[in-house]
Design an enzyme around this catalytic site. Structure first.
Site, PDB file in Angstrom:
ATOM      1  N   THR A  30       0.827  -1.211   0.000  1.00 28.05           N
ATOM      2  CA  THR A  30       0.000   0.000   0.000  1.00 28.05           C
ATOM      3  C   THR A  30       0.861   1.262   0.000  1.00 28.05           C
ATOM      4  O   THR A  30       0.358   2.336  -0.332  1.00 28.05           O
ATOM      5  CB  THR A  30      -0.916   0.035   1.232  1.00 28.05           C
ATOM      6  OG1 THR A  30      -0.120  -0.095   2.415  1.00 28.05           O
ATOM      7  CG2 THR A  30      -1.940  -1.094   1.192  1.00 28.05           C
ATOM      8  N   ASP A 182       9.779   1.578   4.539  1.00 29.24           N
ATOM      9  CA  ASP A 182      10.927   0.951   5.186  1.00 29.24           C
ATOM     10  C   ASP A 182      11.853   1.979   5.832  1.00 29.24           C
ATOM     11  O   ASP A 182      12.255   1.849   6.995  1.00 29.24           O
ATOM     12  CB  ASP A 182      11.713   0.116   4.174  1.00 29.24           C
ATOM     13  CG  ASP A 182      10.895  -1.030   3.610  1.00 29.24           C
ATOM     14  OD1 ASP A 182       9.802  -1.299   4.145  1.00 29.24           O
ATOM     15  OD2 ASP A 182      11.342  -1.642   2.629  1.00 29.24           O
ATOM     16  N   TYR A 234       8.156  -7.229  -8.058  1.00 31.95           N
ATOM     17  CA  TYR A 234       7.683  -6.080  -7.279  1.00 31.95           C
ATOM     18  C   TYR A 234       7.331  -4.937  -8.226  1.00 31.95           C
ATOM     19  O   TYR A 234       6.281  -4.297  -8.107  1.00 31.95           O
ATOM     20  CB  TYR A 234       8.775  -5.673  -6.304  1.00 31.95           C
ATOM     21  CG  TYR A 234       8.440  -4.567  -5.324  1.00 31.95           C
ATOM     22  CD1 TYR A 234       8.196  -4.850  -3.981  1.00 31.95           C
ATOM     23  CD2 TYR A 234       8.384  -3.238  -5.720  1.00 31.95           C
ATOM     24  CE1 TYR A 234       7.911  -3.840  -3.075  1.00 31.95           C
ATOM     25  CE2 TYR A 234       8.094  -2.226  -4.836  1.00 31.95           C
ATOM     26  CZ  TYR A 234       7.860  -2.530  -3.508  1.00 31.95           C
ATOM     27  OH  TYR A 234       7.573  -1.529  -2.622  1.00 31.95           O
TER      28      TYR A 234
END
Length: 394
Positions: A30, A182, A234
């Site tokens: 998200t 992250d 990804y």
């Protein structure tokens, strides 16, 4: 770290810094769609000892490595490094130096550095070992620039600024199309709290999260399945979400409400795209639901169905799980976990399981036995707690 630095470079470092890895409790895939995430900085970190070096070449060494020991040191011209000059692990270091230079311009600072790196964040486990490395280097190099020019532009860099520097390193130097979560989790972590982050506005709130107080434990199950986000999958998921956003004419997928989902999905031409969008929309709603439970100080066992639903959506709609991850989740749930799900980008990496503390070893044993029965290599299972964000050790 200081002793190893002295042995390597012949003098004491100017200081030692750390930055943690992260676990995402919920809110997967998200962050690059302007959505909501709920990570925690974990009590496993990357460490950097650093100091000025003679000459103009920055040298980076490590204390960790594979069976053959640490890789050889890498050196580069800090004032001239550009994307494409380095690949591999050293690119995450050089990229931070490059991104800081791009942010600050030509400012006074050490013309060259010696850095020594160690890490206890497992590589490839989906726990953001790369963000921990980037953030540790960012706080170390920024501190050394400030030492030379205390009143210069580096003085005003905030933890948010350094997280954005680290993200630019990962996106534009290393070439991984990751979102904001992250690096922000690594920079902004707080003991005993989750980071409730809106990745569109880059605003956040620290939400209390103390499993131990409720007799629970958060386990990480590192499946040790190969985990690589730079290899294309990804990027494909991200591109699909971006294409759907344009087709739907919304600012971000997070602008779609669950109540409107059926009608919205009918406007998309491909079943695969509909499933990708359905995951993102429902995952944002699950993040909101978890935060509401935490704010209401509900029993953390109420999180279990939401964690389980998140994994099932990532498996079925977003298709980022692999057999190792699904076996770990199924075994943990069968052994009595309150809830279990993949954490991180997927295609390998780790699972988290929220378990009653007195069932922790039983859950770990069940997962190990399930892996052995499938012929998988043994997983690593360990507890994590919310820890502090990046900062100086000495």
């Amino acid at each position: 770290m200081a002793l190893a630095y002295r042995e390597r470079y012949g003098e004491d470092p100017a200081g030692c810094w750390r930055a943690p890895g992260r676990v995402n409790l919920i809110g997967e895939h998200t962050d690059y769609t302007g959505g909501l995430v709920l990570p925690l900085a974990i009590d496993h970190a990357c460490y950097v000892a650093a100091g000025p070096a003679p000459g103009t070449r920055t040298t980076v060494g490590t204390l960790w490595g594979g069976d053959d020991g640490p890789p050889p040191p890498v050196s580069f011209e800090a004032g001239h490094i550009v994307p494409g000059d380095l690949t591999g692990w050293a690119a995450y270091v050089a990229g931070v130096v490059w991104a800081l230079r791009e942010r600050l311009g030509d400012v006074p600072g050490p013309p060259a550095l010696n850095l020594l790196i160690d890490s206890e964040v497992p590589v490839g486990a989906g726990l953001s070992s790369s963000a921990a490395l980037e953030c540790a280097v960012a706080v170390a190099v920024t501190a050394l620039v400030r030492d030379v020019d205390p009143e210069g532009p580096a003085r005003d860099l905030t933890p948010l600024d350094l997280a954005l520097v680290a993200k630019r390193c990962e996106n534009d130097f290393v070439g991984a199309p990751t979102g904001y979560m992250d690096q922000l989790a690594s920079m902004l972590g707080r003991p005993g709290h989750l980071l409730y982050l809106d990745t569109r506005s880059l605003t956040w709130e620290h939400v209390p999260f103390d499993p131990a107080a409720g007799g629970l434990q958060l386990l990480v199950i590192d499946t040790r399945a190969p985990h690589a986000l730079v290899d294309g999958e990804y990027a494909v998921r991200r591109a699909t979400c971006e294409q759907a956003t344009r087709m739907l004419g919304v600012g971000a997928l997070r602008d779609i409400g669950v109540a409107d989902l059926v009608g919205v999905l009918a406007r998309l031409p491909q079943e695969m795209m509909r499933r990708r969008v359905r995951h993102v929309v429902t995952e944002n709603e699950r993040v909101r639901a978890v935060v509401a439970l935490l704010r209401a100080q509900r029993d953390l066992r109420a999180l279990g169905p939401l964690l389980n639903a998140s994994h099932d959506s990532l498996r079925d709609d977003f298709e980022v799980t692999v057999p190792h991850l699904d076996v770990a989740v199924d075994a943990a749930r069968s052994a009595g976990a309150v809830g279990a799900r993949i954490t991180g980008g997927g295609f390998g990496g780790s699972v988290i399981a929220l378990v009653d503390a007195d069932r922790s070893e039983a859950v770990a044993t069940a997962v190990r036995e399930a892996f052995a029965g499938r012929g998988f290599a043994p997983p690593a299972v360990f507890p994590v707690s919310p820890g502090a964000g990046a900062g100086r050790l000495s």
